[in-house]
Design a protein around this motif. Structure first.
Motif, short mmCIF file in Angstrom:
data_model
loop_
_atom_site.label_atom_id
_atom_site.label_comp_id
_atom_site.label_asym_id
_atom_site.label_seq_id
_atom_site.Cartn_x
_atom_site.Cartn_y
_atom_site.Cartn_z
N VAL A 28 -4.44 13.67 11.85
CA VAL A 28 -4.19 13.63 10.38
C VAL A 28 -4.09 15.33 9.93
N SER A 29 -2.87 15.40 9.46
CA SER A 29 -2.56 16.56 8.93
C SER A 29 -2.68 17.03 7.47
N SER A 30 -3.11 16.18 6.74
CA SER A 30 -3.29 16.25 5.26
C SER A 30 -4.69 15.84 4.90
N PRO A 31 -5.15 16.33 3.66
CA PRO A 31 -6.52 15.84 3.25
C PRO A 31 -6.50 14.67 2.44
N THR A 32 -5.41 13.77 2.34
CA THR A 32 -5.17 12.72 1.63
C THR A 32 -6.20 11.42 1.73
N MET A 33 -7.11 11.35 2.93
CA MET A 33 -8.10 10.48 3.17
C MET A 33 -9.41 11.15 3.23
N GLU A 34 -9.55 12.25 2.76
CA GLU A 34 -11.01 12.86 2.71
C GLU A 34 -11.72 12.21 1.52
N PRO A 35 -12.96 12.04 1.71
CA PRO A 35 -13.98 12.48 2.78
C PRO A 35 -14.00 11.47 3.98
N THR A 36 -13.40 10.11 3.91
CA THR A 36 -13.44 9.21 5.11
C THR A 36 -12.73 9.90 6.28
N ILE A 37 -11.67 10.41 6.29
CA ILE A 37 -10.96 11.21 7.54
C ILE A 37 -10.55 12.49 7.05
N THR A 38 -11.14 13.39 7.78
CA THR A 38 -10.86 14.66 7.24
C THR A 38 -9.72 15.46 7.97
N GLU A 39 -8.97 16.32 7.29
CA GLU A 39 -7.77 17.00 7.72
C GLU A 39 -7.92 17.53 9.06
N GLY A 40 -7.13 17.36 9.95
CA GLY A 40 -7.33 17.73 11.45
C GLY A 40 -8.03 16.64 12.33
N SER A 41 -8.61 15.82 11.70
CA SER A 41 -9.34 14.45 12.66
C SER A 41 -8.28 13.95 13.43
N VAL A 42 -8.68 13.37 14.32
CA VAL A 42 -7.90 12.40 15.32
C VAL A 42 -8.44 11.11 15.01
N THR A 57 -7.41 -5.65 1.74
CA THR A 57 -7.88 -4.63 0.90
C THR A 57 -9.00 -3.98 1.85
N GLY A 58 -9.12 -2.49 1.72
CA GLY A 58 -9.66 -1.86 2.33
C GLY A 58 -9.52 -1.25 3.63
N ASP A 59 -8.27 -1.75 4.29
CA ASP A 59 -7.85 -1.47 5.46
C ASP A 59 -7.35 -0.17 5.37
N ILE A 60 -7.51 0.87 6.37
CA ILE A 60 -6.87 2.14 6.47
C ILE A 60 -5.47 1.96 7.30
N VAL A 61 -4.59 2.31 6.98
CA VAL A 61 -3.35 2.21 7.82
C VAL A 61 -2.42 3.03 7.95
N VAL A 62 -1.70 3.20 9.06
CA VAL A 62 -0.53 4.15 9.24
C VAL A 62 0.69 3.52 9.09
N PHE A 63 1.46 3.97 8.24
CA PHE A 63 2.88 3.48 7.89
C PHE A 63 4.14 4.27 7.97
N ASP A 64 5.05 4.04 8.21
CA ASP A 64 6.35 4.73 7.78
C ASP A 64 6.81 4.60 6.65
N ILE A 79 -0.88 7.89 6.38
CA ILE A 79 -2.19 7.13 6.62
C ILE A 79 -2.69 7.14 5.18
N LEU A 80 -3.00 5.74 4.72
CA LEU A 80 -3.57 5.36 3.30
C LEU A 80 -4.32 4.35 3.50
N ARG A 81 -5.13 4.07 2.39
CA ARG A 81 -5.82 2.87 2.32
C ARG A 81 -5.08 1.74 1.53
N VAL A 82 -5.40 0.57 1.90
CA VAL A 82 -4.77 -0.66 1.14
C VAL A 82 -5.79 -0.95 0.17
N VAL A 83 -5.40 -0.76 -1.10
CA VAL A 83 -6.20 -1.18 -2.37
C VAL A 83 -5.61 -2.57 -2.85
N ALA A 84 -4.36 -3.13 -2.62
CA ALA A 84 -4.02 -4.32 -3.11
C ALA A 84 -2.96 -4.87 -2.21
#
Length: 162
Positions: A28-42, A57-64, A79-84
């Motif tokens: 992960v190369s951005s802070p978009t999912m912090e604090p759940t997944i920190t930048e630089g995490s695998v 809802t609640g799933d964290i997904v990788v998408f194109d 990488i983002l979280r499904v909210v709807a």
């Protein structure tokens, strides 16, 4: 690079580090999912093919990212979280600053507290069939559906294992 609310955010949310056919690792190369997944995490995601993913809802997904997400010269996944999910109506925000899904404010303890006050608001939208509404946990720094609209379900290529 994109500047959002005073933060510099890499357009590449995650890059592939390898896979075994059923699971794939991403850095992960951005802070978009912090604090759940920190930048630089695998993270490890279960690989899904078009038509396989059953949205929750609640799933964290990788998408194109679709074209609505703009410039993506290296073709990086996000990488983002499904909210709807399809049929849900989503809006931001109620008096407590919470996302409203289907008329109810959502408790989201994983969302990073706001540093600059008010969240970016958006009018209610009913998620169309075949689409997902995806948000980052670090809402102030996320390039997500609140800026770019819903994402096709078939663009999901992985579900992060927790």
């Amino acid at each position: 690079m994109v500047v959002l609310v005073g933060f510099v955010v890499s357009l590449t949310a995650c890059g592939s580090l390898g896979d075994d056919g059923r699971n794939k690792r991403y850095e992960v190369s951005s802070p978009t999912m912090e604090p759940t997944i920190t930048e630089g995490s695998v993270v490890t995601a279960k690989v899904v093919k078009p038509g396989e993913y059953q949205p929750r809802t609640g799933d964290i997904v990788v998408f194109d990212p679709p074209d609505s997400y703009g410039w993506n010269p290296d073709g990086a996944s996000r990488i983002l979280r499904v909210v709807a999910v399809p049929g849900d109506t989503i809006a931001c925000c109620d008096a407590q600053g919470r996302i409203i899904r289907n008329g109810t404010g959502q408790d989201e303890p994983y969302v990073k507290p706001l540093a600059f006050g008010d969240p970016a608001t958006f009018e209610p939208i009913t998620v169309p069939a075949g689409k997902l509404y995806l948000l980052g946990d670090y809402r102030e720094a996320a390039n997500d559906s609140s800026h770019n609209g819903p994402v096709p379900v078939d663009n999901v290529i992985g579900v992060v294992k927790r």
